[in-house]
Design an enzyme around this catalytic site. Structure first.
Site, PDB file in Angstrom:
ATOM      1  CG  HIS A  98      12.887   3.688  -4.616  1.00  0.00           C
ATOM      2  ND1 HIS A  98      13.667   2.561  -4.601  1.00  0.00           N
ATOM      3  CD2 HIS A  98      13.656   4.702  -4.124  1.00  0.00           C
ATOM      4  CE1 HIS A  98      14.862   2.867  -4.112  1.00  0.00           C
ATOM      5  NE2 HIS A  98      14.882   4.149  -3.820  1.00  0.00           N
ATOM      6  CG  HIS A 108      21.474   4.807  -9.582  1.00  0.00           C
ATOM      7  ND1 HIS A 108      22.700   4.425 -10.091  1.00  0.00           N
ATOM      8  CD2 HIS A 108      21.685   5.960  -8.898  1.00  0.00           C
ATOM      9  CE1 HIS A 108      23.622   5.303  -9.716  1.00  0.00           C
ATOM     10  NE2 HIS A 108      23.030   6.239  -9.004  1.00  0.00           N
ATOM     11  CB  VAL A 111      25.602  12.192 -15.920  1.00  0.00           C
ATOM     12  CG1 VAL A 111      25.386  10.992 -16.830  1.00  0.00           C
ATOM     13  CG2 VAL A 111      24.300  12.965 -15.773  1.00  0.00           C
TER      14      VAL A 111
END
Length: 304
Positions: A98, A108, A111
């Protein structure tokens, strides 16, 4: 066909967390990631790293976890009933950044690898993940760069891969109650095992390795743009959508909470400050309206 090697996945993910944190710190004059190591009651644990109060990044979290459980929660078995009753291991890196400047988009990436096992039966495994971008004051060239980098991550695995996972991302990161996407998308995939372990793992690595290539040039281009109270207020208002999606729709959040995961690490994806305003609408012809008109519906950003 090679069987699943969770230790190889775990090793890659730890290295990925390290490289992403190091790269993000190069864009930050003073704030640094603080590390918090934790253990999971049912087995395993994680390494959460959080940066807060920076000049470039108001807050960012990069979390590694490797947890075990005796059975998968409902969020994981709803569409895969054959997994019910299996023990599991789940490992992954999940991050949300952010920024402070409203002209720098929120990003964002995730994995992950799941392994579901039952004595006497063949293990069931799959990979998932992707990355997506949420701008407040978008620049078309940034969105095109983001998607071009996403396509580059996919091209070695077939020309059909980017369109398939780009479309899945548009569908997944959609707020039905607002009738808008969370942002401009990117890649999303889940339940990936059809290519076999080695090729699927190679794809996971490609996605993970392309995140910084997609995001850092945008940060560098936009982090010094002057802004005022109006832009800041709009950023905080739009962050509310991020909160709504994560708490209502996000499967990773639901899985973490239902499986007894570490709440602080799961909810680190939420912004430090967000606002809601009753029935707010952008002014006609404004930069804020531009976001609504041109960036919050699925769109093909790249020429074929």
């Amino acid at each position: 066909m090679a069987g699943p090697d969770i230790e190889a996945v775990k090793s890659y993910l730890l290295d990925l967390q390290e490289s992403i944190c190091n790269a993000l710190e190069t864009e930050e004059p003073r704030a640094r990631f603080v590390e918090d190591r934790w253990e999971h009651a049912a087995g395993g644990g994680g390494r959460t790293r959080v940066l807060s109060g920076g000049e470039t990044f108001e807050q960012g979290g990069v979390n590694f976890s490797h947890v075990r459980g005796a059975s998968l929660p409902a969020s994981a078995t709803a569409h895969r009933p054959e997994l019910a009753g299996r023990g599991f291991q789940a490992t992954g890196v999940s991050l949300v950044i952010h920024p402070l400047n409203p002209y720098v988009p929120t990003s964002h990436a995730n994995v992950r690898f799941f392994l579901a096992e039952k004595e006497g039966e063949t293990p069931i495994w799959w990979f998932g993940g992707g990355f997506d971008l949420t701008p407040f004051y978008p620049f078309e060239e940034d969105v095109i760069h983001w998607h071009r980098t996403a396509r580059n991550a996919c091209l070695p695995f077939g020309e059909d891969v980017y369109p398939r996972f780009k479309r899945w991302c548009d569908e997944y990161f959609f707020l039905n109650h607002r009738n808008e996407t969370r942002g401009v998308g990117g890649l999303f995939f889940d339940d990936l095992n059809e290519w076999g372990f080695e090729r699927s793992f190679a794809f996971l690595r490609s996605v993970g390795d392309h995140y910084l290539k997609a995001y850092l040039p945008i940060v560098q281009r936009r982090k010094a743009i002057p802004y005022g109270e109006r832009e800041r207020e709009f950023q905080l208002y739009r962050r509310g959508r991020y909160v709504e999606f994560n708490l209502v729709y996000d499967r990773g959040t639901l899985f973490g909470l239902q499986s007894g995961g570490r709440t602080e690490s799961i909810l680190m994806s939420l912004p430090p400050v967000a606002h809601w305003r009753y029935d707010w609408r952008p002014e006609r012809g404004s930069a804020e309206e531009n976001l609504y008109l041109n960036y919050l519906k699925p769109k093909e950003w790249l020429e074929s």
